[in-house]
Write a protein that holds these residues in place. Structure first.
Motif, PDB file in Angstrom:
ATOM      1  N   GLN A  25       0.842  -1.190   0.000  1.00  0.00           N
ATOM      2  CA  GLN A  25       0.000   0.000   0.000  1.00  0.00           C
ATOM      3  C   GLN A  25       0.883   1.249   0.000  1.00  0.00           C
ATOM      4  OE1 GLN A  25      -2.218  -1.284   3.546  1.00  0.00           O
ATOM      5  NE2 GLN A  25      -4.082  -1.037   2.340  1.00  0.00           N
ATOM      6  N   ASN A  26       0.889   1.938  -1.124  1.00  0.00           N
ATOM      7  CA  ASN A  26       1.665   3.170  -1.279  1.00  0.00           C
ATOM      8  C   ASN A  26       0.961   4.050  -2.303  1.00  0.00           C
ATOM      9  OD1 ASN A  26       2.338   2.031  -3.834  1.00  0.00           O
ATOM     10  ND2 ASN A  26       4.136   1.016  -2.937  1.00  0.00           N
ATOM     11  N   ARG A  27       1.576   5.161  -2.643  1.00  0.00           N
ATOM     12  CA  ARG A  27       0.927   6.084  -3.585  1.00  0.00           C
ATOM     13  C   ARG A  27       0.738   5.446  -4.963  1.00  0.00           C
ATOM     14  NH1 ARG A  27      -2.758   8.185  -5.045  1.00  0.00           N
ATOM     15  NH2 ARG A  27      -2.740   9.952  -6.473  1.00  0.00           N
ATOM     16  N   GLY A  28       1.669   4.605  -5.372  1.00  0.00           N
ATOM     17  CA  GLY A  28       1.524   3.924  -6.653  1.00  0.00           C
ATOM     18  C   GLY A  28       0.344   2.967  -6.650  1.00  0.00           C
ATOM     19  N   HIS A  29       0.112   2.308  -5.532  1.00  0.00           N
ATOM     20  CA  HIS A  29      -1.024   1.403  -5.404  1.00  0.00           C
ATOM     21  C   HIS A  29      -2.335   2.172  -5.485  1.00  0.00           C
ATOM     22  CE1 HIS A  29      -3.743  -1.297  -2.903  1.00  0.00           C
ATOM     23  NE2 HIS A  29      -3.385  -2.075  -3.905  1.00  0.00           N
ATOM     24  N   GLN A  30      -2.395   3.319  -4.832  1.00  0.00           N
ATOM     25  CA  GLN A  30      -3.596   4.153  -4.918  1.00  0.00           C
ATOM     26  C   GLN A  30      -3.811   4.653  -6.343  1.00  0.00           C
ATOM     27  OE1 GLN A  30      -3.242   7.276  -2.015  1.00  0.00           O
ATOM     28  NE2 GLN A  30      -3.135   5.873  -0.288  1.00  0.00           N
ATOM     29  N   ALA A  31      -2.710   5.037  -7.014  1.00  0.00           N
ATOM     30  CA  ALA A  31      -2.811   5.538  -8.387  1.00  0.00           C
ATOM     31  C   ALA A  31      -3.349   4.473  -9.333  1.00  0.00           C
ATOM     32  CB  ALA A  31      -1.445   6.039  -8.863  1.00  0.00           C
ATOM     33  N   PHE A  32      -2.987   3.207  -9.079  1.00  0.00           N
ATOM     34  CA  PHE A  32      -3.525   2.111  -9.896  1.00  0.00           C
ATOM     35  C   PHE A  32      -5.052   2.150  -9.883  1.00  0.00           C
ATOM     36  CE2 PHE A  32      -5.512  -2.072  -9.784  1.00  0.00           C
ATOM     37  CZ  PHE A  32      -5.061  -2.667 -10.953  1.00  0.00           C
ATOM     38  N   TRP A  33      -5.641   2.291  -8.699  1.00  0.00           N
ATOM     39  CA  TRP A  33      -7.105   2.275  -8.599  1.00  0.00           C
ATOM     40  C   TRP A  33      -7.723   3.548  -9.172  1.00  0.00           C
ATOM     41  CZ3 TRP A  33      -9.388  -2.095  -8.099  1.00  0.00           C
ATOM     42  CH2 TRP A  33      -8.718  -3.158  -7.479  1.00  0.00           C
ATOM     43  N   GLU A  34      -7.046   4.664  -9.026  1.00  0.00           N
ATOM     44  CA  GLU A  34      -7.534   5.903  -9.639  1.00  0.00           C
ATOM     45  C   GLU A  34      -7.587   5.761 -11.157  1.00  0.00           C
ATOM     46  OE1 GLU A  34      -5.789   8.947  -6.214  1.00  0.00           O
ATOM     47  OE2 GLU A  34      -4.759   8.745  -8.139  1.00  0.00           O
TER      48      GLU A  34
END
Length: 230
Positions: free
Chosen positions: A205-214
């Motif tokens: 869980q990091n910013r890249g993981h959040q960006a994937f869902w965005e």
């Protein structure tokens, strides 16, 4: 005329809010408290006729995903007209046929559970078909709240084993069978933090993981309006 089972008008809901709850890992007491606070606000802010569809993440690419609860908000006691309505009757009806039913369902789904898989994409697609499939884009307000660590874990796509790469997924042959049709829905994510969720010694869980869902949600016709780490 309202459906006695769902409180919804025969003509259809005034809006739809799909809420998906991840039960693949236990939810801590503090996380559960924050979730209940969020649901309370959604419940208290709901206008008459808004339909809540409650799901768990149990979807796949073939079977229909059915909600655990489908219920429309009733008129709040505070909005009742004391000159023409029985305020006590309005209050009792609101609590017993809407507020208490929604609260009990959420409480039941927050109880300890553990599932081997976490098919988040498949469940979002299934929920969108069930909740939004008959609705035209822009016809009524559509909203999704996802309560999850958002770590996809299925044999086909496992974020515990591989980096979250939406561009790679979107070019894969599987993407057309996975892509949700969100029809302009606003999407909020209650991002359940799992410190133990690591890949090669580093947090998943990091910013890249959040960006994937965005990126996935935007590519599917939705818009992430908030990611709230819990």
């Amino acid at each position: 005329m309202l459906d006695p089972e769902t409180n919804c008008a025969k003509s259809g809901p005034s809006g739809i809010h799909a809420i998906l709850i991840d039960r693949s890992d236990p939810i801590s007491e503090q996380q559960a408290q924050r979730i209940r606070q969020t649901i309370d606000k959604l419940k208290n802010d709901a206008t008459f006729g808004l339909r809540f569809d409650i799901y768990t993440f149990q979807g796949d690419t073939t079977h229909a995903l059915k909600p655990k609860l489908q219920i429309c908000a009733l008129g709040k006691p505070s909005d009742a007209n004391e000159w023409v309505e029985n305020l006590e009757l309005v209050r009792r009806r609101y609590e017993t046929k809407f507020a208490n039913v929604l609260d009990q369902t959420i409480s039941d789904l927050l109880n300890a559970s553990s599932q081997s898989n976490s098919p988040i994409i498949e469940s979002l697609r299934g929920a969108a078909i069930s909740s939004f499939g008959s609705i035209q884009s822009g016809q009524i307000p559509l909203r999704v709240t996802m309560i999850s660590d958002m770590i996809q874990n299925t044999p086909q796509f496992n974020q515990f084993q591989a980096e979250a790469d939406f561009q790679k997924l979107s070019r894969s042959v599987a993407w057309p069978t996975l892509q949700p049709q969100l029809k302009g829905a606003h999407v909020d994510i209650l991002y359940l933090l799992r410190l133990s969720a690591q890949r090669n010694g580093k947090p998943i869980q990091n910013r890249g993981h959040q960006a994937f869902w965005e990126q996935l949600i935007a590519s599917s016709g939705g818009r992430v309006t908030n990611i709230d780490p819990l």
